[in-house]
Design a protein around this motif. Structure first.
Motif, mmCIF file in Angstrom:
data_model
loop_
_atom_site.group_PDB
_atom_site.id
_atom_site.type_symbol
_atom_site.label_atom_id
_atom_site.label_comp_id
_atom_site.label_asym_id
_atom_site.label_seq_id
_atom_site.Cartn_x
_atom_site.Cartn_y
_atom_site.Cartn_z
ATOM 1 N N CYS A 1 4.989 -4.071 8.892
ATOM 2 C CA CYS A 1 3.714 -3.897 8.173
ATOM 3 C C CYS A 1 3.329 -2.422 8.105
ATOM 4 O O CYS A 1 2.836 -1.950 7.077
ATOM 5 C CB CYS A 1 2.607 -4.699 8.849
ATOM 6 N N PHE B 1 2.849 -0.300 4.682
ATOM 7 C CA PHE B 1 1.570 0.365 4.421
ATOM 8 C C PHE B 1 1.785 1.850 4.121
ATOM 9 O O PHE B 1 1.218 2.387 3.167
ATOM 10 C CB PHE B 1 0.631 0.185 5.616
ATOM 11 N N LEU C 1 3.233 2.253 0.674
ATOM 12 C CA LEU C 1 2.219 2.066 -0.357
ATOM 13 C C LEU C 1 1.365 3.319 -0.519
ATOM 14 O O LEU C 1 1.104 3.771 -1.634
ATOM 15 C CB LEU C 1 1.333 0.862 -0.023
#
Length: 145
Positions: free
Chosen positions: A41, A45, A48
């Motif tokens: 994760c 993140f 992104l």
């Protein structure tokens, strides 16, 4: 008074827990899975954020503008210098607005930026409904290629 335990009140030592019920191996496996999920994760993140940041910078470097100076010519006109730095061959539109003394918008207009050259410096006239006290560049948008 004697408080020593009597044979009837003595408790048996605790029995060993059932096998596999409180296994430390299962806890370690669960912890490892949580760490891997958190790492995945975190990487997604950060990816992104990097993608959004780079697309913003690439979009912004194609055409950047400023309004270094402006002057109210009358109650209905504002002259301003529009300076745009852009990629060679990129045309687009820059949006400028002016506000009155009370903060209300008294004028807003789009100005075309030609594709020729890598910069555009021009004095333009913004029509207003009342005397303008500011000249603010809202942004420049390159034309779709």
């Amino acid at each position: 008074m004697d408080h020593s335990p009597t044979p009837e009140t003595r408790t048996a030592p605790p029995a060993a827990p059932p096998a596999g019920r409180y296994s430390r191996a299962d806890d370690r496996t669960a912890d490892r899975r949580l760490r891997v999920a958190a790492a995945v994760c975190g990487v997604l993140f950060l990816g992104l954020i990097a993608w959004l940041g780079s697309s913003y910078l690439l979009r912004e470097t194609r055409m950047n503008g400023t309004v270094p100076t402006f002057q109210a010519v009358s109650d209905t006109e504002l002259q301003l210098q529009l300076s745009v730095r852009k990629s060679a061959g990129t045309s687009g539109v820059c949006t400028v607005r002016s506000q009155g003394t009370d903060g209300s918008v008294v004028g807003q207009s789009d100005f075309q930026v030609p594709a020729a050259g890598s910069s555009y410096d021009q004095v333009v006239t913004l029509r207003t409904t009342a005397r303008g006290t500011t000249a603010e560049l809202l942004g420049c948008t390159p034309d779709k290629e």
